[in-house]
Motif scaffolding. Structure first.
Motif, PDB file in Angstrom:
ATOM      1  N   LEU A  90      -2.976  12.684  -2.960  1.00  0.00           N
ATOM      2  CA  LEU A  90      -3.551  11.894  -4.041  1.00  0.00           C
ATOM      3  C   LEU A  90      -3.536  10.407  -3.695  1.00  0.00           C
ATOM      4  CD1 LEU A  90      -1.911  13.651  -7.102  1.00  0.00           C
ATOM      5  CD2 LEU A  90      -4.274  13.837  -6.351  1.00  0.00           C
ATOM      6  N   PRO A  91      -4.613   9.705  -4.022  1.00  0.00           N
ATOM      7  CA  PRO A  91      -4.646   8.267  -3.763  1.00  0.00           C
ATOM      8  C   PRO A  91      -3.730   7.530  -4.732  1.00  0.00           C
ATOM      9  CG  PRO A  91      -6.640   8.969  -4.873  1.00  0.00           C
ATOM     10  CD  PRO A  91      -5.859  10.200  -4.561  1.00  0.00           C
ATOM     11  N   GLN A  92      -3.292   6.347  -4.326  1.00  0.00           N
ATOM     12  CA  GLN A  92      -2.382   5.570  -5.169  1.00  0.00           C
ATOM     13  C   GLN A  92      -3.124   4.687  -6.160  1.00  0.00           C
ATOM     14  OE1 GLN A  92       0.172   3.542  -2.407  1.00  0.00           O
ATOM     15  NE2 GLN A  92       1.479   5.321  -2.152  1.00  0.00           N
ATOM     16  N   GLY A  93      -4.405   4.545  -6.018  1.00  0.00           N
ATOM     17  CA  GLY A  93      -5.178   3.725  -6.943  1.00  0.00           C
ATOM     18  C   GLY A  93      -6.662   3.967  -6.762  1.00  0.00           C
ATOM     19  N   ARG A  94      -7.441   3.339  -7.637  1.00  0.00           N
ATOM     20  CA  ARG A  94      -8.891   3.521  -7.584  1.00  0.00           C
ATOM     21  C   ARG A  94      -9.485   2.974  -6.295  1.00  0.00           C
ATOM     22  NH1 ARG A  94     -10.357   1.288 -13.515  1.00  0.00           N
ATOM     23  NH2 ARG A  94      -9.016   2.707 -14.664  1.00  0.00           N
ATOM     24  N   GLY A 112       8.005   0.320  -3.973  1.00  0.00           N
ATOM     25  CA  GLY A 112       6.707   0.236  -4.618  1.00  0.00           C
ATOM     26  C   GLY A 112       5.627  -0.132  -3.628  1.00  0.00           C
ATOM     27  N   PRO A 113       4.436  -0.385  -4.155  1.00  0.00           N
ATOM     28  CA  PRO A 113       3.296  -0.673  -3.273  1.00  0.00           C
ATOM     29  C   PRO A 113       3.391  -2.071  -2.693  1.00  0.00           C
ATOM     30  CG  PRO A 113       2.633  -0.891  -5.548  1.00  0.00           C
ATOM     31  CD  PRO A 113       4.047  -0.350  -5.562  1.00  0.00           C
ATOM     32  N   GLN A 140      -2.097   5.366   6.321  1.00  0.00           N
ATOM     33  CA  GLN A 140      -1.885   4.241   5.418  1.00  0.00           C
ATOM     34  C   GLN A 140      -0.507   4.316   4.762  1.00  0.00           C
ATOM     35  OE1 GLN A 140      -4.641   3.843   2.199  1.00  0.00           O
ATOM     36  NE2 GLN A 140      -3.779   1.902   1.541  1.00  0.00           N
ATOM     37  N   ARG A 141      -0.126   5.482   4.300  1.00  0.00           N
ATOM     38  CA  ARG A 141       1.195   5.620   3.673  1.00  0.00           C
ATOM     39  C   ARG A 141       2.312   5.346   4.678  1.00  0.00           C
ATOM     40  NH1 ARG A 141       0.266   9.565  -0.886  1.00  0.00           N
ATOM     41  NH2 ARG A 141      -1.432   8.474  -1.911  1.00  0.00           N
ATOM     42  N   PHE A 142       2.135   5.799   5.917  1.00  0.00           N
ATOM     43  CA  PHE A 142       3.120   5.549   6.964  1.00  0.00           C
ATOM     44  C   PHE A 142       3.233   4.052   7.237  1.00  0.00           C
ATOM     45  CE2 PHE A 142       4.067   4.969  11.521  1.00  0.00           C
ATOM     46  CZ  PHE A 142       5.353   5.485  11.548  1.00  0.00           C
ATOM     47  N   GLU A 147      -1.634  -4.703  -4.144  1.00  0.00           N
ATOM     48  CA  GLU A 147      -2.289  -3.392  -4.169  1.00  0.00           C
ATOM     49  C   GLU A 147      -2.719  -3.058  -5.591  1.00  0.00           C
ATOM     50  OE1 GLU A 147      -1.853   1.155  -2.845  1.00  0.00           O
ATOM     51  OE2 GLU A 147      -1.370  -0.527  -1.577  1.00  0.00           O
ATOM     52  N   ASP A 148      -3.906  -2.510  -5.712  1.00  0.00           N
ATOM     53  CA  ASP A 148      -4.465  -2.106  -6.977  1.00  0.00           C
ATOM     54  C   ASP A 148      -3.847  -0.768  -7.406  1.00  0.00           C
ATOM     55  OD1 ASP A 148      -7.840  -1.245  -8.048  1.00  0.00           O
ATOM     56  OD2 ASP A 148      -6.045  -1.693  -9.183  1.00  0.00           O
ATOM     57  N   ARG A 149      -3.055  -0.737  -8.459  1.00  0.00           N
ATOM     58  CA  ARG A 149      -2.380   0.486  -8.905  1.00  0.00           C
ATOM     59  C   ARG A 149      -3.075   1.129 -10.098  1.00  0.00           C
ATOM     60  NH1 ARG A 149       2.079   3.004  -6.634  1.00  0.00           N
ATOM     61  NH2 ARG A 149       2.327   3.753  -8.725  1.00  0.00           N
ATOM     62  N   ARG A 150      -4.300   0.764 -10.403  1.00  0.00           N
ATOM     63  CA  ARG A 150      -4.996   1.353 -11.558  1.00  0.00           C
ATOM     64  C   ARG A 150      -5.347   2.763 -11.337  1.00  0.00           C
ATOM     65  NH1 ARG A 150      -9.410  -2.818 -12.069  1.00  0.00           N
ATOM     66  NH2 ARG A 150      -8.255  -4.153 -10.745  1.00  0.00           N
TER      67      ARG A 150
END
Length: 116
Positions: free
Chosen positions: A30-34, A108-109, A94-96, A113-116
């Motif tokens: 799952l992506p972390q944001g839009r 956290g991010p 990217q997560r790595f 970073e856009d967390r919406r």
């Protein structure tokens, strides 16, 4: 390999396969944001369109089903596979990288970073 231009059916199959590969990938990572979701979805579409036919030919030949599939089916299969692999791999990378460069004591991010 023929020098004939691709038909509309093959282009449509590539687009549908690329979109399906990107959409299916959401279930795995799952992506972390839009913003991340949109970027990875578009990367999946472009990758599927660019590499769909070669990936489909390679997969069909490897599986021994190249004679049983139409050009549209091979294009859709290859586009979905290329899109799925690119989308998933870029998300993992990217997560790595985010975890690697986050630094000690930060959670956290990354900043901005856009967390919406």
């Amino acid at each position: 390999m023929s020098a004939e231009p691709m038909s509309g059916v093959v282009w449509g199959a590539k687009l549908v396969g690329a979109a399906a590969g990107s959409a299916i990938s959401v279930a795995y990572l799952l992506p972390q944001g839009r913003r991340e979701a949109a970027a990875r979805f578009l990367i999946g579409i472009v990758t599927g369109l660019a590499f769909g036919v070669p990936a489909g030919l390679t997969l069909a030949k490897y599986l021994g089903i190249d004679d049983a599939l139409s050009p549209g089916e091979r294009a859709m299969m290859g586009s979905a596979a290329a899109s799925l692999c690119a989308w998933w791999a870029l998300g993992v990378l990217q997560r790595f990288a985010d975890a690697l460069f986050r630094g000690p004591g930060r959670s956290g991010p990354p900043a901005g970073e856009d967390r919406r």
